[in-house]
Every structure is written in structure tokens, then in C-alpha cells.
Design a protein around this motif. Structure first.
Motif, PDB file in Angstrom:
ATOM      1  N   ARG B 265       0.612  -6.199   3.110  1.00 54.22           N
ATOM      2  CA  ARG B 265      -0.641  -5.519   3.435  1.00 54.22           C
ATOM      3  C   ARG B 265      -0.698  -4.165   2.737  1.00 54.22           C
ATOM      4  O   ARG B 265      -1.722  -3.790   2.167  1.00 54.22           O
ATOM      5  CB  ARG B 265      -0.776  -5.360   4.957  1.00 54.22           C
ATOM      6  N   LYS B 266       0.441  -3.440   2.742  1.00 51.47           N
ATOM      7  CA  LYS B 266       0.509  -2.142   2.065  1.00 51.47           C
ATOM      8  C   LYS B 266       0.213  -2.337   0.574  1.00 51.47           C
ATOM      9  O   LYS B 266      -0.493  -1.565  -0.060  1.00 51.47           O
ATOM     10  CB  LYS B 266       1.912  -1.532   2.251  1.00 51.47           C
ATOM     11  N   ARG B 268      -1.598  -4.717  -0.759  1.00 49.70           N
ATOM     12  CA  ARG B 268      -3.016  -5.008  -0.983  1.00 49.70           C
ATOM     13  C   ARG B 268      -3.844  -3.718  -0.949  1.00 49.70           C
ATOM     14  O   ARG B 268      -4.728  -3.516  -1.770  1.00 49.70           O
ATOM     15  CB  ARG B 268      -3.508  -5.981   0.085  1.00 49.70           C
ATOM     16  N   ASP B 269      -3.527  -2.843  -0.007  1.00 52.53           N
ATOM     17  CA  ASP B 269      -4.240  -1.564   0.083  1.00 52.53           C
ATOM     18  C   ASP B 269      -4.090  -0.753  -1.200  1.00 52.53           C
ATOM     19  O   ASP B 269      -5.022  -0.119  -1.673  1.00 52.53           O
ATOM     20  CB  ASP B 269      -3.699  -0.723   1.252  1.00 52.53           C
ATOM     21  N   ARG B 270      -2.876  -0.804  -1.759  1.00 51.82           N
ATOM     22  CA  ARG B 270      -2.573  -0.067  -2.977  1.00 51.82           C
ATOM     23  C   ARG B 270      -3.456  -0.537  -4.131  1.00 51.82           C
ATOM     24  O   ARG B 270      -3.782   0.225  -5.037  1.00 51.82           O
ATOM     25  CB  ARG B 270      -1.096  -0.331  -3.296  1.00 51.82           C
ATOM     26  N   SER B 272      -6.605  -1.792  -3.913  1.00 50.34           N
ATOM     27  CA  SER B 272      -8.053  -1.602  -3.838  1.00 50.34           C
ATOM     28  C   SER B 272      -8.432  -0.293  -4.511  1.00 50.34           C
ATOM     29  O   SER B 272      -7.857   0.744  -4.243  1.00 50.34           O
ATOM     30  CB  SER B 272      -8.545  -1.621  -2.388  1.00 50.34           C
ATOM     31  N   ARG B 296     -14.448   3.616   6.401  1.00 51.39           N
ATOM     32  CA  ARG B 296     -13.388   4.429   5.809  1.00 51.39           C
ATOM     33  C   ARG B 296     -13.663   4.698   4.325  1.00 51.39           C
ATOM     34  O   ARG B 296     -13.499   5.811   3.829  1.00 51.39           O
ATOM     35  CB  ARG B 296     -12.029   3.726   5.965  1.00 51.39           C
ATOM     36  N   ASP B 297     -14.101   3.655   3.603  1.00 55.07           N
ATOM     37  CA  ASP B 297     -14.449   3.829   2.182  1.00 55.07           C
ATOM     38  C   ASP B 297     -15.488   4.927   2.014  1.00 55.07           C
ATOM     39  O   ASP B 297     -15.376   5.792   1.159  1.00 55.07           O
ATOM     40  CB  ASP B 297     -15.060   2.532   1.607  1.00 55.07           C
TER      41      ASP B 297
END
Lengths: 349, 349
Positions: B265-266, B268-270, B272, B296-297
């Protein structure tokens, strides 16, 4: 003799390939005769299917193309290409210096059509199979005619290499309404859409279609193609690097990575591009295998070379190339009509 | 009012952003007053820092730019851009229709320099941080002057957005010896190398440098930039898709995937990309937030807008833009000399 490893990789690859290829396939091995004899000493059955052509010299991996042209005569690479011109071999495969291979092939075999340099093909993995993507580097400035030539060559290559009877073709362009692409791209689009050249043309595609598999063949100029290919390589490297970091960032993740290892290995194999790419547009079949090719890579490349040599590949390209002047001329007439009537789309077939 | 979600995402994002921004930051909210009032009814503290500017109409997400220009007056988007021109707001942020935002901004604010359209920036993740990459779509045909303008704007943006005092700049080109890139690219290279425009210019870079972080800012034309961006998005999607398939292909792999889930998950966040991109080259600060932006975006995008508004961003760009004619002229003189003496490199500083 070329590549990072030379005969210690090439000779076992030949052995491996001959194990699965029909008896009719034979090899010419260009290079140092003693080395080749020694490398195949234990396999007289293989030696019987090979003709060794001794060459005193080789092209160095760091030699400049101009230098290779000046002093290349008599090297193993030069001799291999000459054998194609003389009809003594059906396809040439090298893991050596790319620039030199391109320059020597161009000099000895000449280009078919009016391309300046052979087009380089990348075979990109997709969820459905492989996309043939060209030109990925050689022809930086391309007019519409060059792009249509790439479409012709890429389509014939895709059929020969993958057995698809009617590969679909797309032209790379940018996406949004406001950006309609270069004039060259729009012009090539009009020529391909007219249908005088018998390809299954699907229109414009975008960058993300290269790895999506929307069409079999994607055509672009050598600048955009090289940028896209390297960008994708970089992105894939970044993603796998981040993944590696994420999977070793804690005990649970590391344990997870160990359990998932075979799956991850399969995944990595899926990503590695096919090791050989043809130099398209030459009067003859020449393939470049990447310098770091392993025995398995080189053996697979031999298979591709055989597939191309057995297909009607070059004849097909020539046939379609001959249709090109008419297609361009018809288009020019239509274009003139269209400019007068303002109804370009209606006039064209 | 724009984006896939509109006020239900934008208003909570405003609340979130104001929670961390200094008291001096205030908002103008352009749109339907009743909706906005209702959305913020429970937060009088936030309402006190917002000025609501009612607009009867909005630009639809699928409206064509030309149509938006004709009937856009009085819409929330139009009013927000007008507030920039009137000096009533320091930066505008929209998650609405990109083509319309670009067309309306260009009409109301005008371009600085001689760009036809605002340049679009992509912020690409790298192992070291972020690469600012432009133009990723708007200006398809670029001469050397356009490319130098992108370098000026990209460098100023990178400093303003990331706080790097002296961002390094590279020009995207193709790699091998035989392929030296378009004339436009070589010309821009010569101008940037001369040093009349004070940038830390590092020379040519290649596609894989975009996600490698070799330089802070990478400049290219809108065609190659769009192709590269979309290709990389496609490659990243392909890689993660294959990974997902690999990790669910058996019991051990699935168990491994479960254990590794937080790490993945970390990861995947990296991947975006930052949700907001500035439209560079306008006389004013306008940012486009992607349509699907989450709360958040959108809140992060507000932060970027504030950073840009507080920096000397536009003044810096203007200062360097004024140096451009001289740099081009000096280069032209040098170029003429060089053509005569055949020693271009020696003559130039």
C-alpha cells in the motif's frame, strides 16, 4: 564474436536452438575458427550443421559507426552481412555493436524505400501478448511517408514473428481535443485511412496503449519512440525498485516477499522484453540481439530469425512499399480537392 | 463546482487545508452560494475565512473549449480566473474541465512570453524526490525558444513548489551516437549552455532519467512529453497489474501478498503523482487539480497553490523571460560566426 560474452554464450545458444529447429536449418558461424572449433569440439553433430567462416578481426563494442565502416571489411560482422547480400544466408544475427551493425548493414544491403536508417523495433509486453512498437530510435525526423513505411514494415514483422494473420495498426498521437499532433502524424493518418495500402489501420492511439495491447503495431517517429521506450523502461525499473524496498521494509513484508518469490520471479520474466529486434527496412533480414544476452536469450533470438527468414516478410514489405507512391499521390490529389471544397473527409474513400 | 465530485470534496478539502495554513490565508469560493453555505454551515470559523462569490452557472466537464469561451462568462470558473486578473486572488485552483480552464485562462490572463498555450507540468516520482517534467501536452510543435521558455518556467516552478534553491535542468533527447535529436533540441541546448539565462543546466538527458532523478527539471516538447507521460502511466499500470496477478496465482503467493499488504500500500501511494499541476506561462497562477481528486488530493493542491502564490515564482519567470531575446540573439550571432569559422563550440562562452 560480439556482445558482452561472445562465443561462450553464442555457441551454447546455437546448440540449444539446433536441438529444437528442423534439420533443414543450418548455420554460418562468422568469427575465429579455432575458438569456434574448440567451443563445439564435443558436439560433432552440431558442427556438421554449421559452416565456420573464419574472420581475422572483429568490430569492437565501442567502435564508432564511421570507424566501423572504414576498417570493417573482413571482420566477422561485415562477412555475416555480406553473406546475406550474396544470398548465402537468409538472416543475420549479432549481439555486437548496434551502431556498427546498422551502418554496415545499410552500406552492404542498402535500404528498401527511402528511409535513411533501419527502423528499430521494440516488442512491448501487454496483458494480451506483445505490441510491436517502432521506430524506437534510428529515424529522428520523420515525414508522413516515413511513418507509413514504418506501418508497412511493422505490420509485416508482427505477422512474421507472431503468426497473427492480420495485425492491427495504430499511429501514436497525443490525446486531448486541443492537441491534434504534428502535421506529419495527421498526414500519415489520412494516407493510412484511405486504404490503398492493405493494413488493418485502427487510427490514433496514445502512449498508454503501448503496454495495453489495443493494437498489434504502434507507429511513431524515432524521437518520440526512443523517449517512450526509455521512459517506460525507467518507469518499470522505478516501480520494481520501490516494490523491492516496500517488500523488505519490515518482518511481515519480508516474510511475505519470501512466500511470494516464485510468483514475483514469473512476474519479472514477463517484463523482460524479447532479446532480439530486427533492423527493418534493409534489403535483407538482420537482427540485433542485446549485448548482455544470455544463452537462452540468444537461442530465442535464433528462433525469431528463423521465423522471419521462413515468412514472406521481405516480399510483403516490398509489395506494400510499391503501393506507397500511389497512395501518397492519390492523397495529394484528394488533399487539393479537399482544400477547394472544404470537405476532405467526404472526398476521401 | 468542478471535478467528478464538486463541493462534497472541495469544501471538506478547504476545511482541512485551513486547519494547517496560517491565518493570513483566505479563500474565495466561486460557485452556487446556497450549496457552499450549506456545506460549511457547521463551520462558522471556516466561513469567516472564506468569501463566497455566487455564480449562476458552471462549465460542464464535457464542454468544448471553444464553447466554454463563448458562453463561459459568469460561470464559476470564469469568475475565479477574472479574480486573478483583478488582483483579488493570488492563485486559482480548479478540478474542472482542463481544456476550458486552459482556454479561459489564456483569454483572460494572456500568456507571458510567446507561448501559444500554457505548458502542462507533470511531477514524476523518483527515488530521490520529484522530477518536474514539461510540457506534457499543450504545445505540440516547439521551436528552440519554446523549449528554453519551458526551462525557465519549470525551474522557477520547481524552486517554488519544492524549495530547492537551484534546481538542475536537463533537455530530453535520444541516446545513441547516431541519433542526435531534432535541430530544435540542439539549438535550445546551445542557448541554455551559453549561460546568459542563469539556470543550472546539465545538458541532455534520456527518457529513463525522468523517473531516475538525475536532474530536477526535464524539458521537452508537448508531443514527446505527452507520449512519455502516458507511456510511463501505462507501464506502471501494466507492472502493478502483472504483480497483482502474480501475487494471487497460488496459495503461498496469496499468503505472501497478505503479509506484504501494508508495504504494498505504501508502494502504491508512492506511485500516485501529485494531484495538482500548474498551467505555466500565464500572467497569473492557475492550477489544475485532476477531476477524480479526493479530499486529501484537493487539500494538498491548495497547499501547492499557496506555496506558489507566496514564492517569487511569476516575477522570477518574467525576469528570465526578459533575458531570452538577448540570449537568442547572442546565440544567433555566434551561430553565424560558427558557420563561417567552423568552430561553434570555441566561439561560444
Amino acid at each position: 564474436m560480439g556482445g558482452d560474452h561472445g562465443p561462450p554464450v553464442v555457441l551454447p545458444a546455437v546448440v540449444r536452438a539446433l536441438g529444437v529447429l528442423p534439420d533443414s536449418v543450418r548455420f554460418q558461424l562468422h568469427g575465429d575458427e579455432a575458438t569456434i572449433q574448440a567451443g563445439l569440439a564435443k558436439r560433432p553433430d552440431i558442427l556438421a550443421r554449421c559452416e565456420i567462416r573464419h574472420a581475422e578481426r572483429v568490430i569492437a563494442m565501442d567502435e564508432k559507426p564511421a570507424q566501423a565502416l572504414r576498417r570493417g571489411k573482413g571482420t566477422s560482422m561485415w562477412n555475416a552481412i555480406e553473406a546475406i547480400r550474396e544470398g548465402e544466408a537468409a538472416a543475420a544475427l549479432s549481439a555486437g555493436n548496434t551502431g556498427a551493425l546498422m551502418a554496415i548493414s545499410r552500406l552492404i544491403l542498402r535500404m528498401c524505400g527511402e528511409l535513411e536508417r533501419p527502423a528499430l523495433v521494440a516488442s512491448m509486453p501487454t496483458p494480451k501478448g506483445v505490441t510491436t512498437f517502432l521506430d524506437v530510435g534510428a529515424n529522428v525526423d520523420c515525414d508522413a511517408e516515413r511513418l507509413v513505411e514504418f506501418a508497412i514494415m511493422g505490420e509485416a514483422f508482427h505477422r512474421a514473428a507472431h503468426g497473427t494473420p492480420h495485425p492491427t495498426v495504430g499511429l501514436l498521437n497525443v490525446g486531448s481535443e486541443e492537441m491534434k499532433g504534428h502535421e506529419e502524424v495527421r498526414e500519415a493518418h489520412r494516407v493510412l485511412r484511405e486504404g490503398r495500402i492493405p493494413l488493418d489501420y485502427k487510427g490514433f492511439v496514445e502512449g498508454d496503449d503501448i503496454t495495453r495491447g489495443r493494437v498489434d503495431v504502434i507507429v511513431t517517429d524515432g524521437f518520440s519512440g526512443n523517449v517512450a521506450l526509455k521512459s517506460m523502461e525507467g518507469a518499470a525499473r522505478f516501480v520494481t525498485g520501490e516494490l523491492r524496498a516496500a517488500l523488505t521494509s519490515g518482518l511481515a513484508a519480508s516474510l511475505g516477499a519470501i512466500l511470494a518469490r516464485p510468483a514475483l520471479r514469473k512476474f519479472r520474466d514477463r517484463l523482460s522484453p524479447p532479446p532480439a529486434a530486427p533492423l527493418l527496412g534493409l534489403n535483407g533480414i538482420v537482427l540485433k540481439c542485446h549485448g548482455g544476452a544470455t544463452e537462452r536469450d540468444f537461442s530465442q533470438s535464433i528462433q525469431v530469425a528463423v521465423d522471419l527468414a521462413r515468412s514472406g516478410f521481405t516480399a510483403e514489405i516490398e509489395r506494400n512499399m510499391r503501393r506507397l507512391p500511389d497512395a501518397l499521390a492519390e492523397h495529394a490529389v484528394d488533399g487539393a480537392d479537399a482544400a477547394q471544397t472544404g470537405a476532405a473527409q467526404g472526398v476521401q474513400k
